[in-house]
Enzyme design. Sequence first.
Site, short mmCIF file in Angstrom:
data_model
loop_
_atom_site.label_atom_id
_atom_site.label_comp_id
_atom_site.label_asym_id
_atom_site.label_seq_id
_atom_site.Cartn_x
_atom_site.Cartn_y
_atom_site.Cartn_z
CE LYS A 1 0.45 1.53 4.49
NZ LYS A 1 1.38 2.17 4.80
CB VAL B 1 12.30 -5.10 4.92
CG1 VAL B 1 11.63 -5.55 6.21
CG2 VAL B 1 11.69 -6.81 3.89
CG LEU C 1 6.72 0.88 0.67
CD1 LEU C 1 7.09 0.20 -0.64
CD2 LEU C 1 6.02 1.87 -0.15
N GLY C 2 3.63 -1.44 3.96
CA GLY C 2 2.79 -2.48 4.72
C GLY C 2 3.62 -3.77 4.35
N GLY C 3 4.74 -3.81 4.10
CA GLY C 3 4.41 -5.56 3.68
C GLY C 3 4.57 -6.12 4.57
N GLY C 4 4.45 -6.02 5.95
CA GLY C 4 4.52 -7.16 6.82
C GLY C 4 3.40 -7.37 7.28
CG ASP D 1 -0.93 0.02 8.80
OD1 ASP D 1 -1.24 0.39 8.57
OD2 ASP D 1 0.58 0.52 7.67
#
Length: 298
Positions: free
Chosen positions: A11, A95, A99-102, A136
């Site tokens: 995101k 990471v 960008l909200g990866g986790g 998030d």
Amino acid sequence: MRPRRFRSFAKINLGLEVVGRRPDGYHELRTIFATVSLHDIIDLTPTRNRISVRSEHPAVPGDETNLAHRAAALMQRIAGGGAGVDIVIHKRIAVGGGLGGGSSNAAAVLRALDLMWNLGLGLEGLMEPARMLGADVPYFLFGGPALGRGRGDDIHPLDLRIDHKVLLVPGPGGVSTAQVFRRFAEDGGPSGTPSRIDSFLRRPLSPGTLRNDLERAAIAESPALAEVARRVRRAGQAAGAVLSAMSGSGSSFFLLFSDAAGRAAANRELRDAGLATVRCSFLSRRAYQNRFEIRNAG
Ligand code: C5P
């Protein structure tokens, strides 16, 4: 057993406003989330009881501190035991990049296990476990354009069509969300200026007026980030970007363009300056749902 394979999208925050301080110590936010086509790939293989997580990316934890592992453990508790899963994360989202990866990985595990274990929880039922995992995570149950309020976990899907071309510039990392909020508070906290998100939503013509209130604090915390911000802004200005902004609490930046030529020009300039970039597009809520599972994996 063959794994089932899922996309876990990134995101960006089109505008992030810090509205105040909450009694729980968190900050009250107003933000527009939007999903982009950049994604990790997650392979899930059912096991008898065991939960494991691994990734070829060195910064992704391979133990129960990984949010995806915690998501699976929560689902196992809800299911009443008796099933486990091996999780493999093919990392493409930067990471610690804002960008909200986790969080996206965790939400993907919740959604996928709801399907694989036939729990029938759906969006409603997954909301509570998502909230428990992080601010998030609830957004990633929905995807597409959405207004986030509260800690960022009070999600209101938006009927907003955004079709700008996106150029992502994953930042140097190294600045934690908690650190950025702390600096923001030390520097005086919320400015109290009128919400640009509100005026954009009343008349969503161009996102160009949106701002990220955390950008100054993040830049103050990291000289490396300040340098990236400067280069991105300059490239955006030269190539006619509609918006140049930081995502989340950093460290990624993004540029929005109304045409591919502008994006190509900025892309060349940033790459010549030695920065990594990712070209991507926005996803509607429907595309987000439809493109979740990759069929015939294996
Ligand atoms: O949600 P996450 O665990 O990433 O947040 C990390 C830290 O950032 C929190 O512990 C809190 O200090 C700060 N934060 C905040 N207000 C928010 C989200 C995060 O103050 N809405």
